[in-house]
Every structure is written in structure tokens, then in C-alpha cells.
Design a protein around this motif. Structure first.
Motif, PDB file in Angstrom:
ATOM      1  N   GLY A  27      33.048 -48.068  21.472  1.00 19.06           N
ATOM      2  CA  GLY A  27      32.524 -46.847  22.078  1.00 19.06           C
ATOM      3  C   GLY A  27      33.492 -46.222  23.060  1.00 19.06           C
ATOM      4  O   GLY A  27      33.648 -44.997  23.114  1.00 19.06           O
ATOM      5  N   LEU A  28      34.158 -47.055  23.826  1.00 13.01           N
ATOM      6  CA  LEU A  28      35.141 -46.553  24.784  1.00 13.01           C
ATOM      7  C   LEU A  28      36.338 -45.919  24.068  1.00 13.01           C
ATOM      8  O   LEU A  28      36.865 -44.892  24.510  1.00 13.01           O
ATOM      9  CB  LEU A  28      35.607 -47.699  25.689  1.00 13.01           C
ATOM     10  N   SER A  29      36.753 -46.513  22.958  1.00 15.35           N
ATOM     11  CA  SER A  29      37.850 -45.928  22.182  1.00 15.35           C
ATOM     12  C   SER A  29      37.459 -44.576  21.605  1.00 15.35           C
ATOM     13  O   SER A  29      38.252 -43.627  21.620  1.00 15.35           O
ATOM     14  CB  SER A  29      38.250 -46.871  21.041  1.00 15.35           C
ATOM     15  N   ILE A  30      36.238 -44.475  21.105  1.00 20.45           N
ATOM     16  CA  ILE A  30      35.767 -43.192  20.566  1.00 20.45           C
ATOM     17  C   ILE A  30      35.670 -42.151  21.676  1.00 20.45           C
ATOM     18  O   ILE A  30      36.007 -40.979  21.477  1.00 20.45           O
ATOM     19  CB  ILE A  30      34.423 -43.388  19.844  1.00 20.45           C
ATOM     20  N   THR A  31      35.261 -42.578  22.871  1.00 26.47           N
ATOM     21  CA  THR A  31      35.233 -41.673  24.019  1.00 26.47           C
ATOM     22  C   THR A  31      36.633 -41.177  24.354  1.00 26.47           C
ATOM     23  O   THR A  31      36.833 -40.000  24.666  1.00 26.47           O
ATOM     24  CB  THR A  31      34.614 -42.377  25.239  1.00 26.47           C
ATOM     25  N   GLY A  32      37.607 -42.071  24.288  1.00 23.62           N
ATOM     26  CA  GLY A  32      38.993 -41.678  24.535  1.00 23.62           C
ATOM     27  C   GLY A  32      39.486 -40.656  23.524  1.00 23.62           C
ATOM     28  O   GLY A  32      40.176 -39.692  23.882  1.00 23.62           O
ATOM     29  N   VAL A  33      39.136 -40.836  22.260  1.00 22.05           N
ATOM     30  CA  VAL A  33      39.506 -39.867  21.229  1.00 22.05           C
ATOM     31  C   VAL A  33      38.871 -38.515  21.537  1.00 22.05           C
ATOM     32  O   VAL A  33      39.523 -37.468  21.448  1.00 22.05           O
ATOM     33  CB  VAL A  33      39.074 -40.367  19.823  1.00 22.05           C
ATOM     34  N   THR A  34      37.616 -38.534  21.933  1.00 22.87           N
ATOM     35  CA  THR A  34      36.910 -37.294  22.268  1.00 22.87           C
ATOM     36  C   THR A  34      37.560 -36.600  23.461  1.00 22.87           C
ATOM     37  O   THR A  34      37.731 -35.373  23.466  1.00 22.87           O
ATOM     38  CB  THR A  34      35.432 -37.594  22.578  1.00 22.87           C
ATOM     39  N   LEU A  35      37.919 -37.373  24.469  1.00 28.50           N
ATOM     40  CA  LEU A  35      38.568 -36.774  25.645  1.00 28.50           C
ATOM     41  C   LEU A  35      39.911 -36.147  25.301  1.00 28.50           C
ATOM     42  O   LEU A  35      40.266 -35.088  25.816  1.00 28.50           O
ATOM     43  CB  LEU A  35      38.742 -37.824  26.740  1.00 28.50           C
ATOM     44  N   LEU A  36      40.669 -36.807  24.441  1.00 31.12           N
ATOM     45  CA  LEU A  36      41.960 -36.234  24.057  1.00 31.12           C
ATOM     46  C   LEU A  36      41.783 -34.937  23.279  1.00 31.12           C
ATOM     47  O   LEU A  36      42.587 -34.007  23.421  1.00 31.12           O
ATOM     48  CB  LEU A  36      42.763 -37.246  23.233  1.00 31.12           C
ATOM     49  N   HIS A  37      40.740 -34.856  22.468  1.00 30.14           N
ATOM     50  CA  HIS A  37      40.481 -33.603  21.743  1.00 30.14           C
ATOM     51  C   HIS A  37      39.972 -32.510  22.677  1.00 30.14           C
ATOM     52  O   HIS A  37      40.222 -31.337  22.445  1.00 30.14           O
ATOM     53  CB  HIS A  37      39.475 -33.836  20.610  1.00 30.14           C
ATOM     54  N   THR A  38      39.273 -32.902  23.730  1.00 28.74           N
ATOM     55  CA  THR A  38      38.739 -31.930  24.684  1.00 28.74           C
ATOM     56  C   THR A  38      39.851 -31.271  25.486  1.00 28.74           C
ATOM     57  O   THR A  38      39.733 -30.100  25.866  1.00 28.74           O
ATOM     58  CB  THR A  38      37.742 -32.619  25.637  1.00 28.74           C
ATOM     59  N   LEU A  39      40.925 -31.998  25.752  1.00 30.43           N
ATOM     60  CA  LEU A  39      42.019 -31.440  26.548  1.00 30.43           C
ATOM     61  C   LEU A  39      42.656 -30.237  25.878  1.00 30.43           C
ATOM     62  O   LEU A  39      43.206 -29.378  26.550  1.00 30.43           O
ATOM     63  CB  LEU A  39      43.076 -32.513  26.826  1.00 30.43           C
TER      64      LEU A  39
END
Length: 109
Positions: A27-39
Motif C-alpha cells: 500500500g505504501l508503494s502504491i501511495t508513492g506511485v500516486t504521489l509521483l504522478h500527482t507532482l
């Protein structure tokens, strides 16, 4: 009543902890992917970090399946094989996640 040996009880407890941790880190890895796309700004370094986190999430999820089946099977040798597979998957996923973290820190600085 638990009729297992102390060794098998310890292994089961370890697998249960690893199962919980693998799910959380996926879940934390998926959150990291989401954050990178949000930037929004897609550089080569962010794409590498994004891919590393996505691969780590996949490996963590595969690890959870291997642990689940190791806990559910009645065949001892198969369970030990699944435990080894889960250990390798967890180590690879954790290494990928740490590498992605270093890449993300390097990108910020």
C-alpha cells in the motif's frame, strides 16, 4: 489448543507478521506511485522511481500470496518452499522500495 512444535509456532508467527508487513508496504508503494504522478513533472529519474515503486508493490503483493498459501497448505515441504519464495520476494521488493526512496531524495535535492 496449539499442538504444533515451538519451531513451527515461531515460523507461523513470523509468517503472520511478514504477511501484515507485506500488505502495508504494498500500500505504501502504491501511495508513492500516486504521489509521483500527482507532482506532474515527468522526468527520467521520477519515471525510474515510479517504476521501481510499482515493481515493489507487485512483489509485495506476490509475497502476500506466497505467505498466505504457505500458511494454508498442509504439505510441509511445499510450505517451506513457499516461505523461501516469500522471503526472496520480500527482500527484492524492500530493496526496490529503498532504491526508489534514494532516487526520490536525489530528485528533490
Amino acid at each position: 489448543m496449539n499442538t504444533g512444535t515451538p519451531r513451527s509456532t515461531w515460523q507461523r508467527d513470523e509468517l503472520l507478521h511478514l504477511l501484515s508487513l507485506s500488505g502495508t508496504l504494498a500500500g505504501l508503494s502504491i501511495t508513492g506511485v500516486t504521489l509521483l504522478h500527482t507532482l506532474g513533472k515527468a522526468s527520467v529519474v521520477q519515471t525510474i522511481a515510479d517504476d521501481a515503486l510499482a515493481l515493489s508493490a507487485l512483489l509485495f503483493l506476490l509475497c502476500t500470496y506466497a505467505i498466505y498459501f504457505a500458511l494454508r497448505t498442509q504439505r510441509g515441504e511445499f510450505a517451506r518452499t513457499l516461505e523461501k519464495i516469500a522471503d526472496v520476494l520480500f527482500l527484492l521488493a524492500l530493496t526496490g522500495m529503498v532504491a526508489a526512496g534514494f532516487i526520490m531524495v536525489h530528485t528533490v535535492w
